[in-house]
Design a protein around this motif. Sequence first.
Motif, mmCIF file in Angstrom:
data_model
loop_
_atom_site.group_PDB
_atom_site.id
_atom_site.type_symbol
_atom_site.label_atom_id
_atom_site.label_comp_id
_atom_site.label_asym_id
_atom_site.label_seq_id
_atom_site.Cartn_x
_atom_site.Cartn_y
_atom_site.Cartn_z
ATOM 1 N N LYS A 77 8.831 -3.304 13.618
ATOM 2 C CA LYS A 77 8.242 -2.361 13.215
ATOM 3 C C LYS A 77 9.016 -2.048 12.049
ATOM 4 O O LYS A 77 10.147 -2.139 11.800
ATOM 5 C CB LYS A 77 8.448 -0.966 14.108
ATOM 6 N N MET A 78 8.219 -1.194 11.137
ATOM 7 C CA MET A 78 8.907 -0.524 9.975
ATOM 8 C C MET A 78 9.553 0.547 10.168
ATOM 9 O O MET A 78 8.721 1.464 10.607
ATOM 10 C CB MET A 78 7.753 -0.381 8.663
ATOM 11 N N LEU A 79 10.704 1.034 9.883
ATOM 12 C CA LEU A 79 11.382 2.175 10.066
ATOM 13 C C LEU A 79 11.237 2.852 8.807
ATOM 14 O O LEU A 79 11.433 2.151 7.570
ATOM 15 C CB LEU A 79 12.902 2.196 10.361
ATOM 16 N N MET A 80 10.826 4.228 8.885
ATOM 17 C CA MET A 80 10.804 4.906 7.386
ATOM 18 C C MET A 80 11.115 6.195 7.553
ATOM 19 O O MET A 80 10.941 6.882 8.751
ATOM 20 C CB MET A 80 9.204 5.210 7.082
ATOM 21 N N MET A 81 11.697 6.819 6.763
ATOM 22 C CA MET A 81 12.280 8.240 6.594
ATOM 23 C C MET A 81 12.279 8.554 5.044
ATOM 24 O O MET A 81 12.787 7.842 4.292
ATOM 25 C CB MET A 81 13.805 8.409 6.939
ATOM 26 N N SER A 82 11.456 9.468 4.958
ATOM 27 C CA SER A 82 11.430 10.182 3.569
ATOM 28 C C SER A 82 12.599 10.776 2.993
ATOM 29 O O SER A 82 13.585 11.138 3.760
ATOM 30 C CB SER A 82 10.296 11.250 3.393
ATOM 31 N N ARG A 83 12.816 10.765 1.790
ATOM 32 C CA ARG A 83 13.880 11.232 1.005
ATOM 33 C C ARG A 83 14.193 12.510 1.795
ATOM 34 O O ARG A 83 15.681 12.983 2.082
ATOM 35 C CB ARG A 83 13.774 11.183 -0.416
ATOM 36 N N ALA A 84 13.265 13.699 1.634
ATOM 37 C CA ALA A 84 13.448 14.670 2.044
ATOM 38 C C ALA A 84 14.003 14.905 3.546
ATOM 39 O O ALA A 84 15.086 15.806 4.053
ATOM 40 C CB ALA A 84 12.331 15.626 2.024
ATOM 41 N N SER A 85 13.461 13.995 4.298
ATOM 42 C CA SER A 85 13.896 14.191 5.663
ATOM 43 C C SER A 85 15.522 13.587 5.770
ATOM 44 O O SER A 85 16.133 14.107 6.760
ATOM 45 C CB SER A 85 12.841 13.483 6.597
ATOM 46 N N LEU A 86 15.682 12.665 5.215
ATOM 47 C CA LEU A 86 17.046 11.901 5.196
ATOM 48 C C LEU A 86 18.011 12.880 4.831
ATOM 49 O O LEU A 86 18.870 13.334 5.543
ATOM 50 C CB LEU A 86 17.110 10.798 4.095
ATOM 51 N N VAL A 87 17.650 13.721 3.812
ATOM 52 C CA VAL A 87 18.687 14.678 3.338
ATOM 53 C C VAL A 87 18.891 15.948 4.145
ATOM 54 O O VAL A 87 20.167 16.374 4.442
ATOM 55 C CB VAL A 87 18.303 14.942 1.783
ATOM 56 N N ASN A 88 17.481 16.443 4.472
ATOM 57 C CA ASN A 88 17.678 17.527 5.444
ATOM 58 C C ASN A 88 18.218 17.183 6.817
ATOM 59 O O ASN A 88 18.930 18.161 7.204
ATOM 60 C CB ASN A 88 16.275 17.912 5.574
ATOM 61 N N SER A 102 0.774 -1.158 0.037
ATOM 62 C CA SER A 102 0.087 -0.114 -0.226
ATOM 63 C C SER A 102 0.896 1.315 -0.047
ATOM 64 O O SER A 102 1.951 1.052 0.355
ATOM 65 C CB SER A 102 -0.932 -0.031 1.012
ATOM 66 N N SER A 103 0.019 2.334 -0.485
ATOM 67 C CA SER A 103 0.800 3.686 -0.316
ATOM 68 C C SER A 103 1.209 4.028 1.150
ATOM 69 O O SER A 103 0.324 3.606 1.982
ATOM 70 C CB SER A 103 0.138 4.613 -0.910
ATOM 71 N N ILE A 104 2.400 4.535 1.471
ATOM 72 C CA ILE A 104 2.505 5.236 2.648
ATOM 73 C C ILE A 104 2.847 6.625 2.773
ATOM 74 O O ILE A 104 3.275 7.162 1.885
ATOM 75 C CB ILE A 104 4.028 4.619 3.167
ATOM 76 N N ARG A 105 2.098 7.209 3.674
ATOM 77 C CA ARG A 105 2.226 8.870 3.991
ATOM 78 C C ARG A 105 3.241 8.903 4.994
ATOM 79 O O ARG A 105 3.081 8.352 5.995
ATOM 80 C CB ARG A 105 0.969 9.328 4.258
ATOM 81 N N PHE A 106 3.997 10.008 4.768
ATOM 82 C CA PHE A 106 4.990 10.501 5.883
ATOM 83 C C PHE A 106 4.755 11.805 6.484
ATOM 84 O O PHE A 106 3.719 12.357 6.073
ATOM 85 C CB PHE A 106 6.469 10.655 5.166
ATOM 86 N N GLU A 107 5.159 11.608 7.681
ATOM 87 C CA GLU A 107 4.945 13.058 8.500
ATOM 88 C C GLU A 107 5.015 14.361 7.669
ATOM 89 O O GLU A 107 4.284 15.212 8.111
ATOM 90 C CB GLU A 107 5.606 12.899 9.846
ATOM 91 N N ASP A 108 6.016 14.371 6.709
ATOM 92 C CA ASP A 108 6.075 15.369 5.991
ATOM 93 C C ASP A 108 5.306 15.747 4.857
ATOM 94 O O ASP A 108 5.432 16.587 4.073
ATOM 95 C CB ASP A 108 7.718 15.806 5.627
#
Length: 195
Positions: free
Chosen positions: A176-187, A48-54
Amino acid sequence: MSYALYNKMLQSLWMAWETVFERITPLRSVYQSKFGICKIVVRAHRGSSIRFEDGTYVHAGDQVCEIHLDNREVLQLSRAVGADRAAIVTARRLREALKDIGRAVDTDPKLAKAKALTGITLLHRGIIHGLGFELHPLETKWMERISTVYLRLLLRMLNPEGAKRLKQQRSKLIPKMLMMSRASLVNRYASGVKA
């Protein structure tokens, strides 16, 4: 046969299995690389699609970087300095690896399409604290069951105190699934902002 010798034999068998698995991994990935104590495998997101906090999304088919600890290094650390000290050193090395991964995602053309960094872990209560990951439940009960069995077995193999810890904290050791969006990782790790 002593418990220590038995444990070492089990660990050697586990590492042999990991060697076989590492040879299979390239067949299911777009790209893979090593960053310090971590390996990343780039592959298409399934599910499924995943929505990040950002506010960003990862949809089925989007590329994601799966992060994996290098279990050989973790095992060597555990044998050299003990399980408790190894956990502290692993957390420090993980933070350093994330800086390298963040810079690579920001600059390496091979990672240009990667939309997120993902992983699955039992150790979300300790080792990843303060690293910027979002925690998500695994998508299906089947995936949770398989991951629970595999990761508890891995904990038992890599940590001499693993069997004892499993008995004492079984209810807390849920993957648990660990998730970090690309933008969050780079920032967080590539932009010079203190992580």
